[in-house]
Structures are given as structure tokens and as C-alpha cells.
Motif scaffolding. Structure first.
Motif, short mmCIF file in Angstrom:
data_model
loop_
_atom_site.label_atom_id
_atom_site.label_comp_id
_atom_site.label_asym_id
_atom_site.label_seq_id
_atom_site.Cartn_x
_atom_site.Cartn_y
_atom_site.Cartn_z
N HIS A 58 0.85 -1.19 0.00
CA HIS A 58 0.00 0.00 0.00
C HIS A 58 0.89 1.25 0.00
O HIS A 58 1.68 1.47 0.92
CB HIS A 58 -0.92 0.00 1.22
CG HIS A 58 -1.88 -1.16 1.25
ND1 HIS A 58 -2.91 -1.27 0.34
CD2 HIS A 58 -1.95 -2.26 2.04
CE1 HIS A 58 -3.58 -2.38 0.59
NE2 HIS A 58 -3.02 -3.01 1.59
N LYS A 60 2.06 5.13 0.14
CA LYS A 60 1.75 6.39 0.82
C LYS A 60 2.56 7.52 0.18
O LYS A 60 3.44 7.27 -0.65
CB LYS A 60 2.08 6.28 2.31
CG LYS A 60 1.35 5.16 3.03
CD LYS A 60 1.79 5.09 4.49
CE LYS A 60 1.10 3.94 5.21
NZ LYS A 60 1.54 3.82 6.62
N SER A 61 2.30 8.73 0.61
CA SER A 61 3.02 9.87 0.04
C SER A 61 4.51 9.83 0.37
O SER A 61 5.34 10.41 -0.33
CB SER A 61 2.42 11.19 0.55
OG SER A 61 2.48 11.25 1.97
N THR A 63 6.26 6.94 0.63
CA THR A 63 6.85 5.68 0.18
C THR A 63 7.89 5.93 -0.92
O THR A 63 7.66 6.71 -1.84
CB THR A 63 5.76 4.74 -0.38
OG1 THR A 63 4.77 4.51 0.63
CG2 THR A 63 6.36 3.41 -0.80
N LYS A 119 -0.20 7.96 -5.26
CA LYS A 119 -0.02 8.71 -4.01
C LYS A 119 1.43 9.07 -3.76
O LYS A 119 1.74 10.00 -3.01
CB LYS A 119 -0.54 7.88 -2.82
CG LYS A 119 -2.04 7.89 -2.66
CD LYS A 119 -2.45 7.23 -1.36
CE LYS A 119 -3.95 7.36 -1.14
NZ LYS A 119 -4.36 6.72 0.14
#
Length: 281
Positions: A58, A60-61, A63, A119
Motif C-alpha cells: 500500500h 503512501k506519500s 513511500t 499517491k
């Protein structure tokens, strides 16, 4: 392999074709579509149909592509060295495999889900190009080469929040999940609520599509929100005729919080209902 609809998940012919084509070409399948149209669920159902592991990454900003390969915990190694731990002699104790590493070394061909890639930073997709092409990467700290024993099936989802680089797009098979039509939604609902009254379902779908088509609506309700709404209607035993009663709560449908997710859209529906009531006079 031929992926088709299951008892728990309805797919269009076009989506099934896209999945099978990506597997045949051994390319990542890039899935776009409105939130709530089943992009993540696709990977779950595909893994289940193949009886294999689903590895979910998943995004994220914050990552970075490196997180998918591995992380080297230099801080823990320094702390252990200060404490005189014998662990520091083996650097492998401080290498943490990422999701790509797990997918590359899985005993059986897995499904790797890279969820909501848009993202991350704009450079994130390009940073993955080399590894996704070669299905291998180099661990600098140990000198180890990690290579895929069998190429995983890669599903990448995007909500279109950012444009993806052309170089990345060229390496993917692309499919856009269109919002389901009424007949497809009926089939989806039948999976979750097989005993729903036909009149309630017909009326609910009419109200739902009218809501989605309202001009100026900030967030259109999704398939998953329709299912939540129907679940509440059934739990409260609300009859079909109540759904079309515009006199209720300023013109809002029962349990509207399952469909309308911000105050602007609630105000818009109330305003339109008020204007319709005035014109009716």
C-alpha cells in the motif's frame, strides 16, 4: 489461465480480458477507475482464484521505491554494536526485505498488488522500472543478487491523482474500470444481498443513479457506498416508497450519510429538493 467472474466478485468481459492479457504478456496490469470500483478487490480475487499468496504494498506519500526492495537498519546495528551484541557480525540481521523481495522469492507465483501508486512522489514509478523489467535487484550491503524464481503477477492501481510517466506506462498493460451500469450493479448487489426485494433494489438504484448525475456534486457515490447504503436500508427495514419521499429531511434520502460524504453535497441535494418543491407548488 482464464480469469472470470466468481461467486463473490463480478468482472466485466473487458476487465477479465485485461487480466488475462497482462498475465500472458508478463507485464504489470495498471488499473485505473473511480474509488470504490473494486480495483484492490480485483487483486484479492485473482489471488484467491489462483490459490496463491497476495502480497500487498500500500503506497503512501512518503513511500520510496527502495522500500519495496529492502531497508537497511543502520541505526539498530550501531546500537547493537555499542551494546556488544554478537548480531552485528552478520549484516543480514539488519536487512529487512520489502514487498518486491517477498514476491521475487515466493515459493509459488504470487500476486503482487502495488496499491494507489499515484499517491507517491512523481519519481516513484520511474524508480521501479529497472526492477520490474528485470525482476531482479542488487543488495549493496551484502553483495547479494535477488532474482525472481518465477515472475509474479503484478497489479498496480491508481486513482488518477497524478499523471504517471510515459516510460512507466509503456511497460504496463492498461485498463480503466468503467463505472458499472444498472444491470452490472444488480449482479453485484445479488452477490452481497441475494434476498433483497426487487422493488427496493430498483428504487434504490434509481435514486443512486439520479444522485450520481447531479451537476455540481463534489463526490459521486461509489459501488462500495451503494452496498453500504443497501445494507443499512435492509437493517432498518426501510420500504421502497420511503426512498422517493422528497418531504423527508429536506429532500435527503434515508441513511444519506452512506452516500453523501461532505457538507457541500448535502447542501446541494437539500437546495435542489427545496427548489423542486417550490416549482411543484
Amino acid at each position: 489461465m482464464a480469469f472470470v467472474s466468481t461467486d463473490n466478485y463480478i468482472v466485466s468481459d473487458e476487465l477479465a480480458l485485461a487480466v488475462n492479457a497482462a498475465v500472458t504478456l508478463e507485464k504489470p496490469l495498471l488499473i485505473k477507475g473511480e474509488p470504490g470500483t473494486g480495483k484492490t478487490r480485483l487483486a484479492e480475487e485473482l489471488a484467491q482464484s489462483l490459490d496463491t499468496e497476495l502480497i500487498q504494498w500500500h503506497i503512501k506519500s512518503t513511500t520510496k521505491a527502495q522500500h519495496g526492495l529492502y531497508e537497511y537498519d543502520a541505526v539498530s546495528r550501531l546500537r547493537d554494536s555499542q551494546l556488544g551484541s554478537d548480531k552485528v557480525q552478520d549484516i543480514n540481521n539488519y536487512i529487512r526485505p520489502g514487498k518486491l523481495w517477498q514476491a521475487f522469492t515466493a515459493a509459488k507465483r504470487p500476486v503482487l498488488l502495488i496499491d494507489e501508486i499515484d499517491k507517491a512522489d512523481i519519481e516513484f514509478p520511474n524508480d521501479l522500472l529497472h526492477e520490474l523489467d528485470r525482476m531482479a535487484f542488487y543488495v549493496h550491503e551484502t553483495g547479494e543478487q535477488v532474482s525472481a524464481t518465477e515472475r509474479p503477477i503484478v497489479i498496480i492501481t491508481s486513482n488518477n491523482e497524478k499523471e504517471l510517466p510515459d516510460a512507466f506506462l509503456r511497460r504496463c498493460f492498461f485498463h480503466y474500470i468503467r463505472f458499472p451500469d444498472a444491470d452490472t450493479l444488480r449482479a453485484i448487489v445479488a452477490v452481497h444481498f441475494p434476498h433483497i426485494q426487487p422493488q427496493l433494489l430498483s428504487t434504490a438504484l434509481e435514486v443512486f443513479f439520479e444522485l450520481r448525475e447531479l451537476p455540481g456534486l463534489k463526490k459521486k457515490p461509489s459501488t462500495s457506498e451503494l452496498l453500504d447504503w443497501l445494507k443499512l436500508l435492509l437493517a432498518e427495514d426501510i420500504p421502497a416508497e420511503v426512498l422517493t419521499d422528497k418531504q423527508q429531511k429536506g429532500g435527503l434520502m434515508p441513511m444519506f450519510g452512506a452516500l453523501l460524504k461532505n457538507e457541500q453535497d448535502v447542501a446541494l441535494v437539500e437546495k435542489l429538493a427545496f427548489l423542486a418543491k417550490r416549482q411543484g407548488r
